[in-house]
Design a protein around this motif. Structure first.
Motif, mmCIF file in Angstrom:
data_model
loop_
_atom_site.group_PDB
_atom_site.id
_atom_site.type_symbol
_atom_site.label_atom_id
_atom_site.label_comp_id
_atom_site.label_asym_id
_atom_site.label_seq_id
_atom_site.Cartn_x
_atom_site.Cartn_y
_atom_site.Cartn_z
ATOM 1 N N PRO A 57 0.795 -1.519 0.282
ATOM 2 C CA PRO A 57 -0.192 -0.484 -0.345
ATOM 3 C C PRO A 57 1.047 1.701 0.044
ATOM 4 C CG PRO A 57 -0.984 -2.029 1.415
ATOM 5 C CD PRO A 57 0.215 -2.683 0.760
ATOM 6 N N ASP A 58 1.941 1.201 0.354
ATOM 7 C CA ASP A 58 3.081 2.077 0.610
ATOM 8 C C ASP A 58 4.370 2.438 -0.798
ATOM 9 O OD1 ASP A 58 4.844 0.450 1.108
ATOM 10 O OD2 ASP A 58 5.064 1.130 3.710
ATOM 11 N N SER A 59 3.847 1.965 -1.601
ATOM 12 C CA SER A 59 4.018 1.240 -3.090
ATOM 13 C C SER A 59 6.150 1.304 -2.434
ATOM 14 C CB SER A 59 4.442 2.658 -3.771
ATOM 15 O OG SER A 59 2.480 2.764 -3.845
ATOM 16 N N LEU A 60 5.832 0.933 -1.199
ATOM 17 C CA LEU A 60 7.876 0.672 -1.239
ATOM 18 C C LEU A 60 8.255 -0.983 -1.992
ATOM 19 C CD1 LEU A 60 8.254 2.438 2.183
ATOM 20 C CD2 LEU A 60 8.811 3.251 0.230
ATOM 21 N N ARG A 61 7.630 -2.136 -1.427
ATOM 22 C CA ARG A 61 7.590 -3.842 -2.109
ATOM 23 C C ARG A 61 6.799 -3.940 -3.480
ATOM 24 N NH1 ARG A 61 8.293 -6.384 3.585
ATOM 25 N NH2 ARG A 61 5.946 -5.048 4.092
ATOM 26 N N ILE A 62 7.472 -4.430 -4.042
ATOM 27 C CA ILE A 62 7.298 -5.498 -4.766
ATOM 28 C C ILE A 62 7.213 -6.787 -4.601
ATOM 29 C CG2 ILE A 62 6.572 -5.994 -7.126
ATOM 30 C CD1 ILE A 62 5.865 -2.835 -6.665
ATOM 31 N N THR A 102 15.312 0.760 -4.966
ATOM 32 C CA THR A 102 16.983 0.093 -4.877
ATOM 33 C C THR A 102 16.878 0.267 -6.908
ATOM 34 O OG1 THR A 102 16.785 -1.202 -3.949
ATOM 35 C CG2 THR A 102 17.829 0.457 -2.658
ATOM 36 N N ASN A 103 15.189 -0.756 -6.945
ATOM 37 C CA ASN A 103 14.812 -2.037 -7.938
ATOM 38 C C ASN A 103 15.939 -2.947 -7.608
ATOM 39 O OD1 ASN A 103 12.346 0.086 -8.925
ATOM 40 N ND2 ASN A 103 14.066 1.107 -10.395
#
Length: 337
Positions: free
Chosen positions: A208-213, A230-231
């Motif tokens: 939800p915070d777009s920090l992890r995929i 960092t991708n």
């Protein structure tokens, strides 16, 4: 008198406890489930509370996924074709548009060439982003004009599923046969990088915070955790079974991981990255949708023709919604205010 005071004290204490967390949960947010049935070439409008199918609308061959406009007026169904990813078959080149008020097909968006469009997402900019597998790209469509504005390259074949960051600046595709994730700049409409993950992957989700995929290795029972700053892959989540799809809860606390082969739904603690419980789901389940508010998760059982209903407060399964085999993509249409 003392007895009355004691009863009053107990009543006040119970009222206080009620305010601290024992109060009845708020009513669920109203709305409808919109379900793509890829076997029957239809879109179903379902009332999840009464478990009733309200409408069945025919679409092209085959629509796997569906997305609903923010005002709940239109549903968009990319017409993929009659095969699975990477397999021979017809190559879809259109997106069907359904008017959810009239409950009928009202338009078809022509993408101009065979693309096998699959997953659609609506960005904060109002644009419709759709994976275009055969072009190794994501198409950008203006829903108001129903025209293709741009094609963003993913740099990899079989870009099947797509998620967007909450600010709408980044897009991420799961590239099935390439076993990678592409990172797209949606503002500049270009490819930033590709991230190797495994021999092959399926589906993708975003915190939800777009920090992890999160994307799912199809050769081993594990989920890759990618840091969006960092991708790079920063962790792996070990599972009992190979995962096909996942979805984080809106509070960012849990990740629901779906095993289509083993018919399991695993609940991962996103602090420890460990599986804390596993539940049975219908045969060949394929997609997870969490209802606004975060109280209920719906899981489409493509093989069984059922939608599993999980209460996320008690972690218990409610009775499923009985539909027909082929149910796949899920979208939510909020009730108009």
């Amino acid at each position: 008198m003392l007895a009355r005071l004691s009863l009053l004290t107990v009543s006040l204490m119970l009222a206080g406890l009620d305010e601290l967390g024992d109060a009845k949960p708020a009513p669920l947010a109203g709305g409808l489930l919109v379900v793509a049935n890829q076997k029957e070439h239809t879109v179903l409008v379902v009332d999840p509370d009464t478990r009733r199918e309200l409408a069945e609308i025919s679409v092209g061959v085959n629509g796997h996924e569906v997305i609903v406009s923010k005002d709940s007026r239109f549903a968009y169904v990319p017409i993929y074709g009659n095969s699975g990813v990477g397999r021979p078959g017809t190559d879809g080149s259109t997106i069907d548009v359904i008017d959810l008020r009239a409950r009928k097909l009202v338009a078809t968006i022509d993408l101009g060439k065979p693309l096998r469009p699959h997953r659609a997402e609506l960005g904060p900019d109002g644009m419709l982003y759709v994976t275009a597998e055969l072009a190794n790209a994501v198409d950008v469509i203006d829903p108001s004009t129903r025209k293709v504005l741009a094609e963003i390259p993913t740099g990899e074949p079989e870009s099947h599923m797509l998620v967007l960051s909450s600010d709408g600046r980044r897009g991420y595709t799961a590239n099935v046969g390439a076993g990678s994730v592409s990172v797209l700049d949606l503002t500049k409409r270009n490819l930033i990088t590709t991230i190797p993950v495994a021999k092959s992957v399926q589906r993708i989700s975003i915190s939800p915070d777009s920090l992890r995929i999160f994307t799912h290795d199809q050769e081993a029972p594990r989920i890759a955790v990618i840091d969006t700053a960092t991708n790079k892959i920063v962790n792996w989540i070990a599972l009992p079974d190979v995962a096909y799809a996942s979805e984080p809860t809106p509070d960012g606390r849990w990740l629901l991981a779906l095993s289509a082969g083993a018919n399991h739904l695993h609940v991962v603690d996103l602090q420890s990255l460990k599986v804390v419980r596993s539940l049975e789901v219908p045969e060949r389940s394929s997609e997870i949708l969490i209802r606004p508010g975060g109280e209920i998760a719906y899981v489409s059982g493509t093989g069984a023709g059922k939608i599993a209903v999980l209460d996320l407060r008690s972690w218990k399964m409610r009775p499923p919604i009985d539909l027909t085999p082929g149910v796949d993509g899920l979208a939510w249409a909020p009730a108009p205010h």
